[in-house]
Design a protein around this motif. Structure first.
Motif, mmCIF file in Angstrom:
data_model
loop_
_atom_site.group_PDB
_atom_site.id
_atom_site.type_symbol
_atom_site.label_atom_id
_atom_site.label_comp_id
_atom_site.label_asym_id
_atom_site.label_seq_id
_atom_site.Cartn_x
_atom_site.Cartn_y
_atom_site.Cartn_z
ATOM 1 N N GLU A 268 82.032 48.590 34.296
ATOM 2 C CA GLU A 268 82.833 48.098 35.411
ATOM 3 C C GLU A 268 82.729 49.010 36.626
ATOM 4 O OE1 GLU A 268 86.465 45.798 33.039
ATOM 5 O OE2 GLU A 268 86.823 47.806 33.876
ATOM 6 N N TRP A 270 85.249 49.762 40.037
ATOM 7 C CA TRP A 270 86.569 49.559 40.607
ATOM 8 C C TRP A 270 86.496 49.901 42.090
ATOM 9 C CZ3 TRP A 270 91.526 49.338 37.638
ATOM 10 C CH2 TRP A 270 91.304 48.960 36.303
ATOM 11 N N VAL A 279 93.227 47.201 44.084
ATOM 12 C CA VAL A 279 91.906 47.573 43.610
ATOM 13 C C VAL A 279 91.300 46.328 42.970
ATOM 14 C CG1 VAL A 279 92.256 50.041 43.322
ATOM 15 C CG2 VAL A 279 92.878 48.499 41.463
ATOM 16 N N VAL A 281 88.219 44.752 40.494
ATOM 17 C CA VAL A 281 87.380 45.126 39.356
ATOM 18 C C VAL A 281 86.154 44.215 39.319
ATOM 19 C CG1 VAL A 281 87.297 45.481 36.866
ATOM 20 C CG2 VAL A 281 89.456 45.830 38.100
ATOM 21 N N SER A 294 91.811 41.418 40.338
ATOM 22 C CA SER A 294 92.401 42.365 41.276
ATOM 23 C C SER A 294 93.750 42.844 40.748
ATOM 24 C CB SER A 294 92.599 41.715 42.648
ATOM 25 O OG SER A 294 91.355 41.237 43.150
ATOM 26 N N ALA A 313 92.443 54.424 35.012
ATOM 27 C CA ALA A 313 92.019 54.513 36.408
ATOM 28 C C ALA A 313 93.207 54.988 37.230
ATOM 29 C CB ALA A 313 91.535 53.158 36.907
ATOM 30 N N THR A 323 92.503 50.649 31.876
ATOM 31 C CA THR A 323 91.311 49.877 32.261
ATOM 32 C C THR A 323 91.024 48.723 31.299
ATOM 33 O OG1 THR A 323 89.885 51.468 31.102
ATOM 34 C CG2 THR A 323 90.241 51.814 33.465
ATOM 35 N N LYS A 326 94.265 46.271 32.171
ATOM 36 C CA LYS A 326 94.420 46.163 33.625
ATOM 37 C C LYS A 326 95.890 46.189 34.045
ATOM 38 C CE LYS A 326 89.909 45.527 33.993
ATOM 39 N NZ LYS A 326 89.500 45.627 32.592
#
Length: 372
Positions: A268, A270, A279, A281, A294, A313, A323, A326
């Motif tokens: 991935e 970011w 952010v 992805v 997002s 993250a 991650t 999310k």
């Protein structure tokens, strides 16, 4: 001879280190080091110093390492970059004027050096021997002996020196300036530029590279998204825009996307979005990378990094994002519970108090090609 400001900064930090005990985390195997002030020179987001968080304890703050005292009437110096070496056990932070070296085992300030052309976001070679320090948006990069900060040589690009990545192979360093659409590639043995990548569609801002040093992924001015370059052929390959979102005004940096990170497994990417406080992805297993989803943040992000294992993250707004799911799982705060933000942060893994691995502020990929 050092001037009054340098003397006060050095002696004040040394005094503070003497009177503040070094409180260890209950489990200090995985620590996050956050340099402040890490959003310009705004002290409201963490004050001044290096804040240390215990990742295993949901990012509980365990201590603050003093760095610079601000003399009365002066403004604090903004932090410009952070890097570290497990091999030597040293942490480095830069301001527009100086580079500081801190012992990761004791938190002691080892040295505080100023440079005529200033300092910006630097990087250290994998063996911990050499730092490539950009001048403050100036014509050159200093090549420094990481042991003492002495200048070995200079790499002149006249590109507005700004962001720097030492590749994981240790063979090349990647140099991006604020006034150029070209990414320079320098050889670490000859310490000269041997290749250029691009031109990209605009000047290069934050960027990252994969572990095999085949591709770079760069933010550029006026683009909500990123572009992809081939580090070996020197060609720009792809332009990737974030779908479904529009550019808008941003508080800092003057570009829609300022911050990009690659997960260590390189699955991935970011990407920061200042105007929309998100952010985004992207699936990096395909080329060009494909938008996935997002995540909304509490403020406008200007940087993003990841833990060494890639499980978390951390954008500059201070949230901690899982991650995998999310989901936001924590948020950085100071000793008094106030929100912390910074664009200069990285992880250090230690065993019995000795550093064994360090992360990277640029969140580069960590996969390596098998031998041919």
């Amino acid at each position: 001879m050092i001037d009054r400001r340098e003397f006060l900064a050095f002696s004040g930090a040394a005094l503070a280190l003497c009177v503040l005990p070094r409180v260890r985390a209950e489990s200090d195997d995985h620590l996050l080091y956050v340099a402040e002030p890490g959003i310009r020179n705004y002290v409201e987001w963490g004050g001044v110093g290096v804040l240390v968080y215990d990742i295993a304890k949901r990012f509980r703050i365990v201590r603050r390492i003093p760095t610079l005292l601000t003399p009365p009437g002066d403004s604090p110096e903004a932090m410009k970059g952070i890097c570290a070496s497990a091999a030597t056990g040293k942490l480095y932070v830069s301001t527009p004027r100086r580079l500081l070296c801190i012992d990761l085992r004791t938190d002691a300030l080892l040295w505080n050096r100023t440079y005529e052309a200033g300092c910006d976001r630097m990087s250290i070679t994998p063996d911990g021997s050499t730092i490539y320090l950009p001048s403050f948006e100036g014509p050159l990069w200093y090549v420094l002996d990481a042991a003492n900060g002495d200048v070995i040589t200079r790499v002149v690009t006249n590109s507005g020196a700004h962001n720097t990545i030492c590749g994981p192979s240790g063979k090349h360093v990647y140099l991006a300036g604020l006034r150029s659409p070209l990414l320079r590639v320098a050889d670490t043995r000859s310490r000269t530029v041997v290749r250029e990548v691009g031109p990209f569609s605009n000047v290069i801002r934050p960027f990252t590279v994969d572990g095999s040093e085949r591709h770079c992924f760069v933010n550029v001015n006026d683009l909500l998204g990123f572009e992809v370059g081939d580090l070996r052929s020197g060609k720009m390959l792809h332009r990737v825009e974030v779908p479904g979102f529009t550019k808008g005004p941003v508080k800092r940096h003057g570009c829609p996307s300022h911050g990009i990170a690659m997960t260590p497994d390189e699955r991935e990417l970011w990407v920061c979005d200042g105007a929309n406080s998100r952010v985004h992805v992207f699936d990096a297993t395909v080329m060009p990378p494909r938008y996935v989803q997002s995540i909304r943040l509490r403020d406008q992000p200007g940087w993003i990094t990841l833990t060494i294992d890639g499980r978390l993250a951390i954008p500059s707004t201070g949230e901690v994002i899982d991650t995998g799911s999310k989901q936001i799982v924590a948020a950085l705060a100071d000793e008094d519970g106030r929100p912390v933000q910074s664009e200069k942060l990285l992880e250090v893994v230690s065993e019995s108090g000795a550093p064994v691995r360090t992360g990277d502020q640029f969140a580069i990929g960590r996969r390596r090609e098998p031998p041919a």
